[in-house]
Design an enzyme around this catalytic site. Structure first.
Site, PDB file in Angstrom:
ATOM      1  N   GLU A  73     -30.982  19.231  12.879  1.00  0.00           N
ATOM      2  CA  GLU A  73     -31.589  18.123  13.643  1.00  0.00           C
ATOM      3  C   GLU A  73     -31.964  16.903  12.803  1.00  0.00           C
ATOM      4  O   GLU A  73     -33.078  16.391  12.900  1.00  0.00           O
ATOM      5  CB  GLU A  73     -32.823  18.649  14.396  1.00  0.00           C
ATOM      6  CG  GLU A  73     -32.481  19.786  15.331  1.00  0.00           C
ATOM      7  CD  GLU A  73     -33.693  20.424  16.005  1.00  0.00           C
ATOM      8  OE1 GLU A  73     -34.829  19.992  15.728  1.00  0.00           O
ATOM      9  OE2 GLU A  73     -33.491  21.348  16.808  1.00  0.00           O
TER      10      GLU A  73
ATOM     11  N   ASN B  64     -26.397  21.666  12.288  1.00  0.00           N
ATOM     12  CA  ASN B  64     -26.754  22.086  13.649  1.00  0.00           C
ATOM     13  C   ASN B  64     -27.630  21.023  14.306  1.00  0.00           C
ATOM     14  O   ASN B  64     -28.571  20.520  13.679  1.00  0.00           O
ATOM     15  CB  ASN B  64     -27.533  23.411  13.534  1.00  0.00           C
ATOM     16  CG  ASN B  64     -27.763  24.115  14.855  1.00  0.00           C
ATOM     17  OD1 ASN B  64     -26.826  24.351  15.603  1.00  0.00           O
ATOM     18  ND2 ASN B  64     -29.011  24.453  15.139  1.00  0.00           N
TER      19      ASN B  64
ATOM     20  N   HIS C 170     -28.714  22.675  24.515  1.00  0.00           N
ATOM     21  CA  HIS C 170     -29.855  22.825  25.425  1.00  0.00           C
ATOM     22  C   HIS C 170     -29.650  21.823  26.557  1.00  0.00           C
ATOM     23  O   HIS C 170     -30.046  20.662  26.450  1.00  0.00           O
ATOM     24  CB  HIS C 170     -31.175  22.533  24.695  1.00  0.00           C
ATOM     25  CG  HIS C 170     -31.500  23.513  23.622  1.00  0.00           C
ATOM     26  ND1 HIS C 170     -31.809  24.828  23.892  1.00  0.00           N
ATOM     27  CD2 HIS C 170     -31.577  23.390  22.272  1.00  0.00           C
ATOM     28  CE1 HIS C 170     -32.065  25.462  22.753  1.00  0.00           C
ATOM     29  NE2 HIS C 170     -31.922  24.620  21.765  1.00  0.00           N
TER      30      HIS C 170
ATOM     31  N   ASP D  25     -28.781  27.063  26.500  1.00  0.00           N
ATOM     32  CA  ASP D  25     -29.525  27.357  27.724  1.00  0.00           C
ATOM     33  C   ASP D  25     -29.328  26.182  28.668  1.00  0.00           C
ATOM     34  O   ASP D  25     -29.042  25.071  28.230  1.00  0.00           O
ATOM     35  CB  ASP D  25     -31.011  27.680  27.484  1.00  0.00           C
ATOM     36  CG  ASP D  25     -31.736  26.701  26.576  1.00  0.00           C
ATOM     37  OD1 ASP D  25     -31.302  25.543  26.441  1.00  0.00           O
ATOM     38  OD2 ASP D  25     -32.768  27.105  25.988  1.00  0.00           O
TER      39      ASP D  25
ATOM     40  N   GLU E  33     -27.273  27.458  20.627  1.00  0.00           N
ATOM     41  CA  GLU E  33     -28.586  27.717  21.241  1.00  0.00           C
ATOM     42  C   GLU E  33     -28.516  27.473  22.741  1.00  0.00           C
ATOM     43  O   GLU E  33     -29.415  26.869  23.327  1.00  0.00           O
ATOM     44  CB  GLU E  33     -29.660  26.810  20.615  1.00  0.00           C
ATOM     45  CG  GLU E  33     -29.785  26.950  19.114  1.00  0.00           C
ATOM     46  CD  GLU E  33     -30.872  26.080  18.496  1.00  0.00           C
ATOM     47  OE1 GLU E  33     -31.733  25.556  19.229  1.00  0.00           O
ATOM     48  OE2 GLU E  33     -30.856  25.919  17.257  1.00  0.00           O
TER      49      GLU E  33
END
Ligand code: G3I
Length: 484
Positions: free
Chosen positions: A169, A211, A248, A279, A277
């Site tokens: 990030e 990432n 996400h 979702d 990750e």
């Protein structure tokens, strides 16, 4: 400095009955690898279904839930890769400077390995979840502490972790494409490459990933900034092996179908990609299937990790974003993902690599039968291309280079003057930019690497003089070409 002329106003195509036109245009000199269709019995778990194509399907695991048998039963049955949700982060593994603690991290690692799963490492250098001592450091002391941390954690797991999220990030949200301000960033812009070089030396067997989140939509500035960084790293030999797309997805950052373009374009830089990750707010089965299919469509997509097991395990439980209900039952999205994995069960093949033809050749439109032509044999930068009767003259002779350029006259390139629908496609002196690189696909489409849009005969035109532009790929025969 080169400049782009502004694209002409978007030309609306009449797509009517032409939607039905099936392409027969295969780029003659492109090496196309077609995976043989192999039939498998449908697998009944996510991990086994993903393994049919050599991929994994993983989950984040929280050490605190490992004594919940409903949780471990599902996690063990369905997933074949594990990421520690918080336990391998900086605050957990080095709570005091120079004193490493792997108690919680090893709990997750050991559970995974004892149950036959591979482990992704997350994460070594990050602005967030730093222990207090690190938050208070700056400058060379912080740089040294970062390297020390990478060395300490990677040494503990040397040879045991398939992929490490080395840096997490580092770009800011929004339209700037800038680096995120942080104590690490303030140590100097080179902190990311230093982290990767340190990591490579610490464990040469691990794949080293960058990432991030909000980098799935190809048009977003953050995505473009990350792409420019990875391209730069590859060009300069900074050791990076993979890019993690956190994925996400929610109402503020929804899934967009250009995610596949993003994955393809990063893979074309020579890195693996992974969905790390996942979702999705509301857990739409369609969106989950789309994301799964996007990974399956990209040979360098290593696998998918969802960020938790049940909705109640999620960091965003109120979004009910995962594949299992709180009681452990399967949600409709689970079935969507499983079916997509089972349908895409062929072994991934390498991305078809355009093979430069030995000589120059014409590029002929499938709908028109006419050739990609530089009007009046002009050599002026900015001249927009057109369709014209094929005549084998030099203004119709295009050479595909290993870099993905399409050259005419030796030093002029097929060049996109923008990235949106209707952007002019012109000749311009070759300079190595992504707006001069093209992917020649097996279906006959020619896709701009920078834009993800297709080379398109404007307004479905077929006549001499029809202008050439970029347009969203729609499988039309005005977007299919053969090399002759
Ligand atoms: O364990 C303590 C608990 O003892 C305490 O009572 C409680 C009070 O708030 O906090 C608990 O710690 C929380 C921890 O999760 C474990 O549940 C932290 O406050 C909380 O900040 C932490 O959140 C994690 C978050 O990263 C921190 O940034 C989430 O679990 C984790 O899912 C999330 O994961 C990140 C990825 O690492 C990077 N990408 C984004 C993703 C989602 O934010």
């Amino acid at each position: 400095m080169r400049s782009h002329s502004s694209p002409p106003s978007t030309v609306r195509r009449k797509i009517g009955g032409l939607f039905a036109a099936l392409t027969v245009g295969v780029l003659g000199s492109t090496a196309v690898l077609v995976a043989p269709l192999t039939s498998h019995a449908a697998e009944s778990t996510l991990g086994k279904a993903a393994a049919q194509s050599g991929r994994y399907f993983g989950t984040a695991i929280a050490s605190g839930r490992l004594n919940d048998s409903t949780y471990t039963t599902i996690a063990n049955r369905e997933f074949n890769s594990v990421t520690a949700e918080n336990e391998m982060k900086i605050d957990a593994t080095e709570p005091q400077q120079g004193q490493f603690n792997f108690t919680a991290a090893d709990r997750v690692y050991n559970w995974a390995v004892q149950n036959g799963k591979q482990v992704r490492g997350h994460t070594l250098a990050w602005h967030s979840q730093q222990p207090g001592w690190m938050q208070n450091l700056s400058g060379s002391a912080l740089r040294q502490a970062m390297n020390n941390h990478i060395n300490g954690v990677m040494a503990h797991y040397k040879g045991k972790i398939t992929q490490w999220d080395v840096v997490n990030e580092a770009f800011v949200d929004g339209t700037s494409g800038a680096r995120r301000d942080s104590n690490l960033q303030r140590t100097g812009n080179d902190w990311i490459e230093v982290a990767f070089r340190t990591a490579r030396a610490a464990d040469p067997a691990a794949k080293l990933c960058y990432n991030d989140y909000n980098v799935e939509n190809w048009t977003w500035a953050k995505t473009q900034a990350m792409y420019a960084m990875v391209r730069d790293f590859k060009q300069r030999g900074v050791p990076i092996d993979c890019v993690g797309f956190q994925s996400h997805f929610n109402n503020d950052s929804p899934y967009n179908s250009n995610f596949r373009t993003t994955l393809q374009n990063f893979a074309a830089l020579g890195v693996d990609v992974a969905i790390t990750e996942l979702d999705i707010q509301g857990a739409s089965g369609t969106t989950y299937a789309n994301v799964t299919n996007d990974c399956l469509a990209v040979p360098r997509c290593l696998g998918i990790t969802v960020w938790g097991v049940r909705d109640t395990d999620s960091w965003r439980a109120e979004h009910t974003p995962l594949l299992f209900n709180g009681d452990g039952s399967k949600k409709p999205a689970y079935t969507s993902v499983l079916n997509a994995l089972n349908a895409g069960s062929t072994t991934p093949t390498p991305t078809p690599t355009p093979t430069p033809s030995p000589g120059a050749g014409q590029i002929k439109g499938v709908a028109s039968g006419r050739c990609l032509d530089v009007p009046n044999s002009s050599t002026t930068d900015g001249t927009q291309l057109q369709l014209w009767d094929c005549n084998s003259r030099t203004n119709q002779q295009w050479t595909l280079t290993v870099a993905g350029e399409l050259r005419v006259y030796g030093d002029k390139c097929l060049d996109a003057a923008g990235t949106g629908n209707g952007a002019k496609v012109q000749i311009y002196s070759c300079w190595g930019g992504d707006n001069q690189k093209w992917r020649l696909n097996s279906d006959g489409s020619i896709v701009g690497v920078q834009s993800g849009l297709c080379l398109d005969a404007a307004a479905n035109g077929t006549a001499n003089g029809t202008l050439i532009q970029l347009y969203s790929c729609w499988n039309g025969s005005n977007q299919h070409w053969t090399r002759t």
